[in-house]
Design a protein around this motif. Structure first.
Motif, PDB file in Angstrom:
ATOM      1  N   GLU A 244     -17.011  -7.158 -36.510  1.00 48.91           N
ATOM      2  CA  GLU A 244     -15.858  -6.536 -37.157  1.00 48.91           C
ATOM      3  C   GLU A 244     -16.201  -5.206 -37.815  1.00 48.91           C
ATOM      4  O   GLU A 244     -15.346  -4.316 -37.889  1.00 48.91           O
ATOM      5  N   LEU A 245     -17.423  -5.036 -38.275  1.00 48.26           N
ATOM      6  CA  LEU A 245     -17.811  -3.754 -38.857  1.00 48.26           C
ATOM      7  C   LEU A 245     -17.670  -2.637 -37.828  1.00 48.26           C
ATOM      8  O   LEU A 245     -17.186  -1.547 -38.142  1.00 48.26           O
ATOM      9  N   ALA A 246     -18.051  -2.911 -36.575  1.00 48.59           N
ATOM     10  CA  ALA A 246     -17.907  -1.910 -35.517  1.00 48.59           C
ATOM     11  C   ALA A 246     -16.435  -1.619 -35.246  1.00 48.59           C
ATOM     12  O   ALA A 246     -16.054  -0.480 -34.953  1.00 48.59           O
ATOM     13  N   THR A 247     -15.601  -2.643 -35.351  1.00 43.08           N
ATOM     14  CA  THR A 247     -14.152  -2.465 -35.178  1.00 43.08           C
ATOM     15  C   THR A 247     -13.605  -1.508 -36.226  1.00 43.08           C
ATOM     16  O   THR A 247     -12.877  -0.556 -35.914  1.00 43.08           O
ATOM     17  N   VAL A 248     -13.938  -1.774 -37.491  1.00 41.43           N
ATOM     18  CA  VAL A 248     -13.447  -0.947 -38.592  1.00 41.43           C
ATOM     19  C   VAL A 248     -13.902   0.498 -38.428  1.00 41.43           C
ATOM     20  O   VAL A 248     -13.108   1.446 -38.551  1.00 41.43           O
ATOM     21  N   ARG A 249     -15.166   0.689 -38.125  1.00 35.53           N
ATOM     22  CA  ARG A 249     -15.701   2.045 -38.016  1.00 35.53           C
ATOM     23  C   ARG A 249     -15.094   2.785 -36.819  1.00 35.53           C
ATOM     24  O   ARG A 249     -14.855   3.986 -36.882  1.00 35.53           O
ATOM     25  N   MET A 250     -14.835   2.050 -35.735  1.00 34.30           N
ATOM     26  CA  MET A 250     -14.202   2.688 -34.575  1.00 34.30           C
ATOM     27  C   MET A 250     -12.778   3.120 -34.903  1.00 34.30           C
ATOM     28  O   MET A 250     -12.369   4.244 -34.573  1.00 34.30           O
ATOM     29  N   CYS A 251     -12.006   2.264 -35.528  1.00 33.38           N
ATOM     30  CA  CYS A 251     -10.634   2.630 -35.905  1.00 33.38           C
ATOM     31  C   CYS A 251     -10.641   3.881 -36.773  1.00 33.38           C
ATOM     32  O   CYS A 251      -9.840   4.806 -36.581  1.00 33.38           O
ATOM     33  N   ARG A 252     -11.547   3.922 -37.732  1.00 29.66           N
ATOM     34  CA  ARG A 252     -11.594   5.043 -38.661  1.00 29.66           C
ATOM     35  C   ARG A 252     -12.111   6.313 -37.975  1.00 29.66           C
ATOM     36  O   ARG A 252     -11.720   7.423 -38.365  1.00 29.66           O
ATOM     37  N   ARG A 253     -12.960   6.170 -36.994  1.00 37.67           N
ATOM     38  CA  ARG A 253     -13.413   7.351 -36.253  1.00 37.67           C
ATOM     39  C   ARG A 253     -12.277   7.906 -35.385  1.00 37.67           C
ATOM     40  O   ARG A 253     -12.069   9.120 -35.310  1.00 37.67           O
ATOM     41  N   LEU A 254     -11.535   7.035 -34.743  1.00 37.13           N
ATOM     42  CA  LEU A 254     -10.415   7.475 -33.908  1.00 37.13           C
ATOM     43  C   LEU A 254      -9.319   8.133 -34.732  1.00 37.13           C
ATOM     44  O   LEU A 254      -8.696   9.105 -34.301  1.00 37.13           O
ATOM     45  N   VAL A 255      -9.077   7.620 -35.940  1.00 34.65           N
ATOM     46  CA  VAL A 255      -8.007   8.195 -36.751  1.00 34.65           C
ATOM     47  C   VAL A 255      -8.371   9.595 -37.221  1.00 34.65           C
ATOM     48  O   VAL A 255      -7.494  10.420 -37.498  1.00 34.65           O
ATOM     49  N   ARG A 256      -9.662   9.894 -37.284  1.00 33.82           N
ATOM     50  CA  ARG A 256     -10.050  11.256 -37.647  1.00 33.82           C
ATOM     51  C   ARG A 256      -9.708  12.249 -36.537  1.00 33.82           C
ATOM     52  O   ARG A 256      -9.687  13.464 -36.776  1.00 33.82           O
TER      53      ARG A 256
END
Length: 325
Positions: A244-256
Motif C-alpha cells: 500500500e505504501l507504493a500505491t500511496v506514493r504512486m497516486c501522489r506522484r501522478l497527481v503532481r
C-alpha cells in the motif's frame, strides 16, 4: 450530440492516458472513471441488474442488497435509483467517506461493518450480514458480485474488446484484481482475440486472492480477504503484489502531473512499472493498464497527509526517487 435518459447509458470508453512522459515506458492507461458512477463498476452493476430483471429474479418493488467496498455500491445506488429499486449497501470502515455519502445521497441505505471475521476478515463479516438481511425476507435480492457471472461478462463484452480494438498489438495488459470480474472478463476476451498479449493481474499485499497470506489492508478496491469464486488463474500469465505504501506514493506522484486517480489505479500503475522493470530487459514493450476510478473519493485518505502519515509514517510523504518506487 448524445442524449440519454438513464445515467448508466453514458460512459467514456475510449480514453487512454499516455504515461510515457512521466514513466519512460510505453504504458497507456485506460480511464474508466468518466461516467455518472465515477468508476468501472457501472458496467458490472448494469450487467448484473439487467440479467436479474431478465430472468425474473429482480421484480418491481424489490430491494437490492450487496456487499461492496465502495465503487460497486455507488454504481448500484445509481442504477437502483434510476430504475426504482431500494438498495442496501453493506460496506466496512475502510470505505471512503465520499463513497458513503454519495450512496446515501442517491437514496441507498448504508450498513458499515467494523468487526472482522476471525478468518475471512471484514469481507467475511460483510457477506454474513448480507445473508442475514436476505434471510429476513422482504423481497430482498443479493446479486452477489463475488460469484455473479455478469460481473465478468460485462468486461468480456466491453472492456476487453475496447483494449483489443485500441491496442491490438500491445504486448501486455495490467488489470487489477478485486472480485476479479474485470480481470476475468478482459483475460478471457484477450486470450481468444489477442493470444499474444500477456495478462498480468495486479493485487495488493495482504490479499488472499492468489494464495498469499492475509494482512491488514486500508485502501479499498483491490484485494480481498476471501478467494473470489470468479477467479480462474489459467487465464492469468503473471501476478504482481503491490504494498500500500507504493500505491500511496504512486497516486501522489501522478497527481503532481495533474492526474488525480484513485487508489486502485495507483496500485495498478505501480505494479505495471515493477513488472516492466523486471521483464523488458532492453526490449521496449507496449503495455495497457486499466484505471478503475478517479481520485476525488480518496481526498480524505490517500491524498490526506495526516491519514497517510498515521498509517505509513512521515516517510510516506516524501517524494519517491522514481515513479513506482
Amino acid at each position: 450530440m448524445p442524449i440519454i435518459t438513464s445515467p448508466h447509458e453514458f460512459n467514456v470508453d475510449d480514453l487512454f492516458v499516455d504515461l510515457n512522459g512521466c514513466t519512460g515506458r510505453s504504458l497507456y492507461l485506460k480511464c474508466e472513471g468518466f461516467n455518472f458512477a465515477g468508476s468501472i463498476k457501472i458496467k458490472a452493476a448494469t450487467e448484473m441488474i439487467d440479467a436479474a430483471e431478465l430472468d425474473g429474479t429482480l421484480r418491481p418493488g424489490a430491494t437490492l442488497v450487496e456487499s461492496s467496498s465502495g465503487n460497486l455500491g455507488v454504481a448500484l445506488s445509481l442504477v437502483a435509483a434510476s430504475r426504482g429499486y431500494r438498495f442496501v449497501c453493506v460496506t466496512d470502515s475502510r470505505c471512503t467517506l465520499g463513497a458513503r455519502q454519495l450512496m446515501q445521497t442517491l437514496g441507498a441505505e448504508v450498513h458499515v461493518i467494523t468487526e472482522p471475521h476471525p478468518e475471512d476478515g471484514l469481507l467475511g463479516t460483510r457477506i454474513a450480514h448480507v445473508r442475514r438481511l436476505c434471510a429476513e425476507g422482504g423481497d430482498r435480492v443479493w446479486l452477489n458480485q463475488y460469484a455473479n457471472a455478469g460481473n465478468w461478462q460485462a468486461h468480456y463484452r466491453t472492456t476487453g474488446p475496447q483494449i483489443a480494438n485500441s491496442f491490438p498489438g500491445a504486448d501486455v495488459a495490467f488489470i487489477g484484481a478485486g472480485t476479479t470480474g474485470t480481470l476475468m472478463g478482459c483475460a478471457r476476451y484477450l486470450r481468444e482475440h489477442c493470444p499474444g498479449m500477456r495478462v498480468v493481474a495486479i493485487d495488493t499485499v495482504g490479499s488472499v486472492t492468489f494464495g498469499t497470506p492475509a494482512a491488514p489492508r486500508m485502501i479499498p478496491g483491490l484485494g480481498t480477504g476471501v478467494r473470489p469464486a470468479l477467479l480462474d488463474e489459467s487465464y492469468v500469465d503473471d501476478v504482481v503484489h503491490v504494498p500500500e505504501l507504493a500505491t500511496v506514493r504512486m497516486c501522489r506522484r501522478l497527481v503532481r502531473a495533474g492526474f488525480l486517480f484513485g487508489g486502485s489505479t495507483g496500485t495498478v500503475v505501480a505494479g505495471a512499472l515493477h513488472w516492466l522493470d523486471r521483464h523488458e530487459r532492453g526490449e521496449s514493450l507496449t503495455a495497457v493498464a486499466v484505471s478503475p476510478d478517479l481520485g476525488d473519493r480518496y481526498l480524505d485518505t490517500v491524498y490526506h497527509d495526516q491519514w497517510v502519515a498515521d498509517l505509513y509514517g512521515d516517510a510516506a510523504l516524501a517524494p519517491p526517487a522514481a515513479l513506482g518506487s
